[in-house]
Design a protein around this motif. Sequence first.
Motif, PDB file in Angstrom:
ATOM      1  N   ALA A  27       0.834  -1.202   0.000  1.00 21.35           N
ATOM      2  CA  ALA A  27       0.000   0.000   0.000  1.00 21.35           C
ATOM      3  C   ALA A  27       0.871   1.255   0.000  1.00 21.35           C
ATOM      4  CB  ALA A  27      -0.901  -0.002   1.228  1.00 21.35           C
ATOM      5  N   ILE A  28       0.341   2.285  -0.591  1.00 19.45           N
ATOM      6  CA  ILE A  28       1.026   3.569  -0.638  1.00 19.45           C
ATOM      7  C   ILE A  28       0.955   4.212   0.744  1.00 19.45           C
ATOM      8  CG2 ILE A  28       0.897   5.890  -1.605  1.00 19.45           C
ATOM      9  CD1 ILE A  28      -0.049   4.605  -4.198  1.00 19.45           C
ATOM     10  N   THR A  29       2.092   4.736   1.212  1.00 17.61           N
ATOM     11  CA  THR A  29       2.138   5.409   2.510  1.00 17.61           C
ATOM     12  C   THR A  29       2.404   6.900   2.310  1.00 17.61           C
ATOM     13  OG1 THR A  29       4.521   5.230   2.866  1.00 17.61           O
ATOM     14  CG2 THR A  29       3.174   3.318   3.499  1.00 17.61           C
ATOM     15  N   ASP A  30       2.186   7.663   3.360  1.00 22.14           N
ATOM     16  CA  ASP A  30       2.450   9.104   3.305  1.00 22.14           C
ATOM     17  C   ASP A  30       3.917   9.405   3.052  1.00 22.14           C
ATOM     18  OD1 ASP A  30      -0.165   9.838   3.691  1.00 22.14           O
ATOM     19  OD2 ASP A  30       0.082  10.428   5.781  1.00 22.14           O
TER      20      ASP A  30
ATOM     21  N   VAL B 239       3.978  11.463  -0.661  1.00 22.13           N
ATOM     22  CA  VAL B 239       2.541  11.358  -0.916  1.00 22.13           C
ATOM     23  C   VAL B 239       1.789  12.262   0.055  1.00 22.13           C
ATOM     24  CG1 VAL B 239       0.550   9.804  -0.853  1.00 22.13           C
ATOM     25  CG2 VAL B 239       2.670   9.071  -1.952  1.00 22.13           C
TER      26      VAL B 239
ATOM     27  N   SER C 161      -7.693  12.481   0.158  1.00 19.17           N
ATOM     28  CA  SER C 161      -6.600  11.562   0.438  1.00 19.17           C
ATOM     29  C   SER C 161      -6.862  10.188  -0.171  1.00 19.17           C
ATOM     30  CB  SER C 161      -6.397  11.438   1.950  1.00 19.17           C
ATOM     31  OG  SER C 161      -5.402  10.502   2.245  1.00 19.17           O
ATOM     32  N   ASP C 162      -8.071   9.682  -0.004  1.00 21.14           N
ATOM     33  CA  ASP C 162      -8.437   8.383  -0.584  1.00 21.14           C
ATOM     34  C   ASP C 162      -8.351   8.420  -2.103  1.00 21.14           C
ATOM     35  OD1 ASP C 162      -8.915   7.433   1.973  1.00 21.14           O
ATOM     36  OD2 ASP C 162     -11.101   7.582   1.822  1.00 21.14           O
TER      37      ASP C 162
ATOM     38  N   ARG D 214      -4.634   8.470  -3.281  1.00 20.71           N
ATOM     39  CA  ARG D 214      -4.041   7.134  -3.140  1.00 20.71           C
ATOM     40  C   ARG D 214      -4.559   6.167  -4.212  1.00 20.71           C
ATOM     41  NH1 ARG D 214      -1.359   7.178   1.648  1.00 20.71           N
ATOM     42  NH2 ARG D 214      -2.043   8.777   3.088  1.00 20.71           N
ATOM     43  N   SER D 215      -5.842   6.245  -4.510  1.00 15.24           N
ATOM     44  CA  SER D 215      -6.429   5.385  -5.542  1.00 15.24           C
ATOM     45  C   SER D 215      -5.824   5.680  -6.912  1.00 15.24           C
ATOM     46  CB  SER D 215      -7.944   5.591  -5.569  1.00 15.24           C
ATOM     47  OG  SER D 215      -8.523   4.857  -6.606  1.00 15.24           O
TER      48      SER D 215
ATOM     49  N   GLU E 133      -2.206   4.401  -6.961  1.00 18.57           N
ATOM     50  CA  GLU E 133      -2.138   2.942  -7.070  1.00 18.57           C
ATOM     51  C   GLU E 133      -2.374   2.494  -8.513  1.00 18.57           C
ATOM     52  OE1 GLU E 133      -4.768   1.439  -4.056  1.00 18.57           O
ATOM     53  OE2 GLU E 133      -3.386   2.005  -2.458  1.00 18.57           O
TER      54      GLU E 133
ATOM     55  N   ARG F  82       8.073   4.471  -7.476  1.00 19.14           N
ATOM     56  CA  ARG F  82       8.024   4.794  -6.048  1.00 19.14           C
ATOM     57  C   ARG F  82       9.336   4.436  -5.364  1.00 19.14           C
ATOM     58  NH1 ARG F  82       3.683   1.700  -2.443  1.00 19.14           N
ATOM     59  NH2 ARG F  82       4.376   0.006  -3.752  1.00 19.14           N
TER      60      ARG F  82
END
Length: 96
Positions: A3-6, A55, A75-76, A79-80, A83, A93
């Motif tokens: 998963a993508i993190t901050d 991010v 934010s969601d 991230r979507s 991804e 990344r």
Amino acid sequence: MSAITDDDVLALAPRVRVRWDEARAAWLALVPEGVVVLNDSAAEVIRACDGARTVGAVIELLSAEHPEAPREALSDDVRSVLERMLSRRLVTRRTS
């Protein structure tokens, strides 16, 4: 793929360019295999991924530019989009 993190830092993948196309009135991601048409939101996200911002910083930047958008939803959405771009290899990344 994790998963993508901050703390992740993303940038355009090598040989990918983002350009505005007047004829289509759309943002395009130019890739060696062809062209990906981006909606305005996706273009804004990918253009903010400059290889220096995390991010979290991208989300903060877009939140400041769009104060009308609820931060959690924005934010969601970011991230979507990221991804999907990672899975299509439009961005790369690294973790900071």
